[in-house]
Design an enzyme around this catalytic site. Sequence first.
Site, short mmCIF file in Angstrom:
data_model
loop_
_atom_site.label_atom_id
_atom_site.label_comp_id
_atom_site.label_asym_id
_atom_site.label_seq_id
_atom_site.Cartn_x
_atom_site.Cartn_y
_atom_site.Cartn_z
N LYS A 12 0.81 -1.22 0.00
CA LYS A 12 0.00 0.00 0.00
C LYS A 12 0.85 1.28 0.00
CE LYS A 12 -4.03 -2.01 2.41
NZ LYS A 12 -4.93 -1.83 3.60
N TYR A 52 -12.62 -1.79 -3.61
CA TYR A 52 -13.07 -1.95 -2.21
C TYR A 52 -14.60 -1.93 -2.09
CZ TYR A 52 -8.57 -1.83 0.34
OH TYR A 52 -7.34 -2.12 0.89
N ASN A 115 -1.74 0.26 6.99
CA ASN A 115 -1.24 -1.03 7.50
C ASN A 115 -0.41 -1.80 6.46
OD1 ASN A 115 -3.30 -1.86 5.86
ND2 ASN A 115 -4.58 -2.70 7.47
N HIS A 118 -2.24 -5.35 1.62
CA HIS A 118 -3.57 -5.97 1.43
C HIS A 118 -3.35 -7.41 0.99
CE1 HIS A 118 -7.62 -6.75 -0.16
NE2 HIS A 118 -6.98 -7.37 -1.14
N GLU A 129 -9.92 -10.35 -7.44
CA GLU A 129 -8.91 -9.30 -7.26
C GLU A 129 -7.73 -9.46 -8.23
OE1 GLU A 129 -7.93 -9.30 -3.07
OE2 GLU A 129 -9.87 -8.44 -2.53
P1 ADP Z 1 -7.99 -6.51 5.90
O1 ADP Z 1 -7.18 -5.57 5.07
O2 ADP Z 1 -7.22 -7.03 7.08
O3 ADP Z 1 -8.63 -7.63 5.09
P2 ADP Z 1 -10.63 -5.29 6.00
O4 ADP Z 1 -10.91 -6.02 4.74
O5 ADP Z 1 -11.58 -5.46 7.13
O6 ADP Z 1 -9.17 -5.65 6.55
O7 ADP Z 1 -10.53 -3.75 5.71
C1 ADP Z 1 -9.90 -3.26 4.54
C2 ADP Z 1 -8.98 -2.13 4.92
O8 ADP Z 1 -9.77 -1.07 5.44
C3 ADP Z 1 -7.99 -2.45 6.04
O9 ADP Z 1 -6.80 -3.05 5.58
C4 ADP Z 1 -7.74 -1.10 6.63
O10 ADP Z 1 -6.74 -0.38 5.90
C5 ADP Z 1 -9.06 -0.39 6.47
N1 ADP Z 1 -9.83 -0.46 7.70
C6 ADP Z 1 -10.44 -1.56 8.23
N2 ADP Z 1 -11.06 -1.27 9.37
C7 ADP Z 1 -10.84 0.06 9.60
C8 ADP Z 1 -11.22 0.98 10.61
N3 ADP Z 1 -11.95 0.58 11.66
N4 ADP Z 1 -10.82 2.25 10.50
C9 ADP Z 1 -10.07 2.66 9.44
N5 ADP Z 1 -9.68 1.84 8.43
C10 ADP Z 1 -10.06 0.56 8.52
MG MG Z 2 -10.08 -7.53 3.58
#
Ligand code: ADP
Ligand code: MG
Length: 136
Positions: A12, A52, A115, A118, A129
């Site tokens: 990212k 997304y 973070n 992805h 994807e």
């Molecule tokens: P992951 O990336 O671990 O699969 P999700 O699919 O739940 O997580 O969410 C997609 C992305 O959205 C996350 O990687 C993160 O960057 C962002 N995200 C998820 N939850 C939150 C939150 N509570 N606040 C802000 N950003 C979030």
């Molecule tokens: Mg996810």
Amino acid sequence: MSNIEQTLSIIKPDAVERNLQDQIKTEFKNKGFEIVKEKKLHISKDEAEKFYKVHESKPFYNDLCTYLSSGPIVVMILQKENAILDNRKFMGATNPQEAEVGTIRKKYGISIDKNSVHGSDNLENSKIEIDFFFKD
Ligand code: ADP
Ligand code: MG
């Protein structure tokens, strides 16, 4: 029985901005992932919204799409035995503060939104994807 899978991984903007892509690619290779295809690109907000779409109803959707389109990313097809689940495990929890020691997000993640990586969460989404970025 072998279960070779492919999954989509994205380095990212926060990680590319800190020039961590080579280090993160090495992490994946050391863990046994083969990088089958990769490219660096900068997507538009519209494309991020499409990618997304599953999160459309979430309060963080708009910020998430703004963020993913804020700078260059590196997208990769990773391949290995059980790639999808193993990549999820190796990435660590969504919130880097909750991620286990040794995971990518623990090492490189800054915050829940920044973070660093992805990864597809299941077989069906991995196909969608991979197609999204690599269908030609
Ligand atoms: P992951 O990336 O671990 O699969 P999700 O699919 O739940 O997580 O969410 C997609 C992305 O959205 C996350 O990687 C993160 O960057 C962002 N995200 C998820 N939850 C939150 C939150 N509570 N606040 C802000 N950003 C979030
Ligand atoms: Mg996810």
